[in-house]
Design a protein around this motif. Sequence first.
Motif, mmCIF file in Angstrom:
data_model
loop_
_atom_site.group_PDB
_atom_site.id
_atom_site.type_symbol
_atom_site.label_atom_id
_atom_site.label_comp_id
_atom_site.label_asym_id
_atom_site.label_seq_id
_atom_site.Cartn_x
_atom_site.Cartn_y
_atom_site.Cartn_z
ATOM 1 N N ARG A 89 19.989 47.296 -9.417
ATOM 2 C CA ARG A 89 20.511 47.302 -10.785
ATOM 3 C C ARG A 89 19.392 47.221 -11.818
ATOM 4 O O ARG A 89 18.334 46.629 -11.570
ATOM 5 C CB ARG A 89 21.473 46.122 -10.987
ATOM 6 C CG ARG A 89 22.758 46.242 -10.169
ATOM 7 C CD ARG A 89 23.650 45.022 -10.277
ATOM 8 N NE ARG A 89 24.891 45.221 -9.545
ATOM 9 C CZ ARG A 89 26.012 45.715 -10.076
ATOM 10 N NH1 ARG A 89 26.058 46.035 -11.376
ATOM 11 N NH2 ARG A 89 27.093 45.880 -9.340
ATOM 12 N N ARG A 148 24.837 55.139 -11.274
ATOM 13 C CA ARG A 148 26.080 55.169 -12.057
ATOM 14 C C ARG A 148 26.064 53.995 -13.035
ATOM 15 O O ARG A 148 25.490 52.929 -12.759
ATOM 16 C CB ARG A 148 27.298 55.083 -11.142
ATOM 17 C CG ARG A 148 27.463 53.751 -10.435
ATOM 18 C CD ARG A 148 28.648 53.754 -9.462
ATOM 19 N NE ARG A 148 28.918 52.429 -8.921
ATOM 20 C CZ ARG A 148 28.276 51.864 -7.924
ATOM 21 N NH1 ARG A 148 27.310 52.544 -7.324
ATOM 22 N NH2 ARG A 148 28.584 50.653 -7.512
ATOM 23 N N LEU A 149 26.692 54.192 -14.183
ATOM 24 C CA LEU A 149 26.700 53.162 -15.212
ATOM 25 C C LEU A 149 27.960 52.320 -15.092
ATOM 26 O O LEU A 149 29.072 52.832 -15.151
ATOM 27 C CB LEU A 149 26.635 53.808 -16.597
ATOM 28 C CG LEU A 149 26.516 52.851 -17.785
ATOM 29 C CD1 LEU A 149 25.237 52.018 -17.684
ATOM 30 C CD2 LEU A 149 26.542 53.630 -19.099
ATOM 31 N N GLU A 150 27.766 51.023 -14.888
ATOM 32 C CA GLU A 150 28.868 50.063 -14.906
ATOM 33 C C GLU A 150 28.878 49.401 -16.275
ATOM 34 O O GLU A 150 28.026 48.572 -16.593
ATOM 35 C CB GLU A 150 28.701 49.015 -13.805
ATOM 36 C CG GLU A 150 28.964 49.542 -12.403
ATOM 37 C CD GLU A 150 29.029 48.434 -11.366
ATOM 38 O OE1 GLU A 150 28.786 47.255 -11.737
ATOM 39 O OE2 GLU A 150 29.310 48.737 -10.193
ATOM 40 N N VAL A 151 29.817 49.786 -17.089
ATOM 41 C CA VAL A 151 29.861 49.320 -18.468
ATOM 42 C C VAL A 151 30.343 47.877 -18.514
ATOM 43 O O VAL A 151 31.268 47.483 -17.800
ATOM 44 C CB VAL A 151 30.789 50.219 -19.311
ATOM 45 C CG1 VAL A 151 30.862 49.719 -20.762
ATOM 46 C CG2 VAL A 151 30.293 51.652 -19.262
ATOM 47 N N GLY A 197 26.021 46.871 -20.157
ATOM 48 C CA GLY A 197 26.252 47.304 -18.789
ATOM 49 C C GLY A 197 24.971 47.466 -18.010
ATOM 50 O O GLY A 197 23.873 47.137 -18.476
ATOM 51 N N GLU A 198 25.095 47.999 -16.788
ATOM 52 C CA GLU A 198 23.946 48.190 -15.914
ATOM 53 C C GLU A 198 24.061 49.506 -15.164
ATOM 54 O O GLU A 198 25.164 49.974 -14.859
ATOM 55 C CB GLU A 198 23.866 47.050 -14.880
ATOM 56 C CG GLU A 198 23.511 45.699 -15.457
ATOM 57 C CD GLU A 198 23.471 44.635 -14.377
ATOM 58 O OE1 GLU A 198 22.500 43.854 -14.361
ATOM 59 O OE2 GLU A 198 24.399 44.592 -13.546
ATOM 60 N N TRP A 199 22.908 50.087 -14.866
ATOM 61 C CA TRP A 199 22.836 51.202 -13.941
ATOM 62 C C TRP A 199 22.787 50.645 -12.522
ATOM 63 O O TRP A 199 22.023 49.721 -12.243
ATOM 64 C CB TRP A 199 21.589 52.040 -14.193
ATOM 65 C CG TRP A 199 21.564 52.726 -15.521
ATOM 66 C CD1 TRP A 199 20.887 52.338 -16.638
ATOM 67 C CD2 TRP A 199 22.246 53.940 -15.861
ATOM 68 N NE1 TRP A 199 21.106 53.218 -17.657
ATOM 69 C CE2 TRP A 199 21.935 54.219 -17.210
ATOM 70 C CE3 TRP A 199 23.083 54.808 -15.162
ATOM 71 C CZ2 TRP A 199 22.436 55.336 -17.876
ATOM 72 C CZ3 TRP A 199 23.585 55.926 -15.822
ATOM 73 C CH2 TRP A 199 23.262 56.183 -17.149
ATOM 74 N N VAL A 200 23.589 51.214 -11.633
ATOM 75 C CA VAL A 200 23.602 50.834 -10.229
ATOM 76 C C VAL A 200 23.027 52.002 -9.444
ATOM 77 O O VAL A 200 23.561 53.118 -9.497
ATOM 78 C CB VAL A 200 25.022 50.492 -9.746
ATOM 79 C CG1 VAL A 200 24.993 50.060 -8.283
ATOM 80 C CG2 VAL A 200 25.631 49.393 -10.621
ATOM 81 N N GLY A 239 22.444 49.664 -4.168
ATOM 82 C CA GLY A 239 23.097 48.888 -5.207
ATOM 83 C C GLY A 239 22.121 48.151 -6.100
ATOM 84 O O GLY A 239 22.467 47.118 -6.693
ATOM 85 N N THR A 242 22.287 60.992 -12.645
ATOM 86 C CA THR A 242 23.282 60.128 -13.283
ATOM 87 C C THR A 242 24.544 60.869 -13.706
ATOM 88 O O THR A 242 25.473 60.244 -14.229
ATOM 89 C CB THR A 242 22.670 59.435 -14.519
ATOM 90 O OG1 THR A 242 22.110 60.428 -15.400
ATOM 91 C CG2 THR A 242 21.583 58.462 -14.094
ATOM 92 N N SER A 270 28.854 45.091 -17.601
ATOM 93 C CA SER A 270 28.531 44.187 -16.494
ATOM 94 C C SER A 270 27.341 43.294 -16.796
ATOM 95 O O SER A 270 26.933 42.511 -15.961
ATOM 96 C CB SER A 270 28.248 44.986 -15.222
ATOM 97 O OG SER A 270 27.165 45.868 -15.442
#
Length: 422
Positions: free
Chosen positions: A237, A151-154, A166-169, A235, A192, A156
Amino acid sequence: MDLAYSDADDAFRAEVRTWLEDHLASADWSGLRGLGGPGRDHEAIEERLAWNRHLAAHGWTCVGWPTEHGGRGLSLWQQVIFHEEYARSHAPHGVNHLGEQLLGPTLMAFGTPEQRARFLPPILAVEELWAQGYSEPGAGSDLANVQTKARLEVGSGGSGGSGGPGEWVIDGQKVWTSNAHFSQWVFVIARTEPGSVRHAGLSFLLVPLDQDGVEVRPIEQLTGGSEFNEVFFTGARTPADLVVGGPGRGWGVAMGLLGFERGVSTLAQTVDYARELASVVDRAKANGSIDDAVVRDRLASLKVELSVIRSQGLRGLSQVAGGDDSSAGGGAGSIFKLVWAGWHRRLGEAAMQVAGFDGLLTRSGDASSRDPGDRPAYDLDEHQRLFLFSRADTIYGGSDEVQRNILAERVLGLPREPKGTT
């Protein structure tokens, strides 16, 4: 494809052969001959890495890459010559195959300029090694069944630091991940897009292995090696911009990479196969089993078949461009995989027939020579190892069943195999 050698080809072969002979004869490298390879990739990793960097320093890595990316820009035929001479010299098996032969060309075909600038030079110099995060416990040959999620955490972080894109988790598990235990990076197929199924919603991510969210567990094989691994992502990244081809387009990138997998280096393994066959013949002569007409006929057939396989592989390479999908050239890649995998398994079986009762016996391992757990309590001879590892040839890199389905459905246009049947 014209299989005749030109004067330029002969001169290039002589150049490669001379360079390898000269450098492998030195005290620094002579002890590495023949080390590594299928079932033996645990051998002398640091020494083979140093050899690969020595090759890089002299311009002998990534020889098929275009010159603008640091390669030699060799023609297809010259690449075949280089890899055949490398195998013929009995040089140590490389540690950089997944980066050089698979990821590098994939980034050239699908990556951004920034991704190419970041990752191609360290691959060329053998400074960063790569593993392949495709197979999962429930998605081996059926790659479209991937369940690893990202999932993309914008906002971060990202490759630009705090406040970046951001990063992919990433959460999930991969298995049969070759050489993950000494690699720095892994390319991962992950789902994704929530709710997506099969080929849709997959992305091709570049993920660092040295982080708290990644656990690598080697899988010990019957042959004593542990080049395969389980890799757990909890988790983990990676920066948002390290997705190749764009989010949700991972299937096309993954298939393009597999098109590079069956290239000239795979064809060159027929040289190693010829050496293995010759060693089996030598053993048959030594123990008298060559006098058995059935054994003699079996070995003769294997020699003829290997010559045909090489010619078929050359013809297939001439019909397929790197990165083409599996239907290219009338399914040439799938056909080549089927024929060499089946041949190599039959060679392993013939080796055991020649060995006779000796093939059932092993020697006690010298546990004092290495750390506990670094090798099994027995030693295998070369033919026992050949037999055991070749049982996997028809499974890894795309099982026989999958290759036949590709040929049936994508080349011949036959109805798709029903899903969910037994």
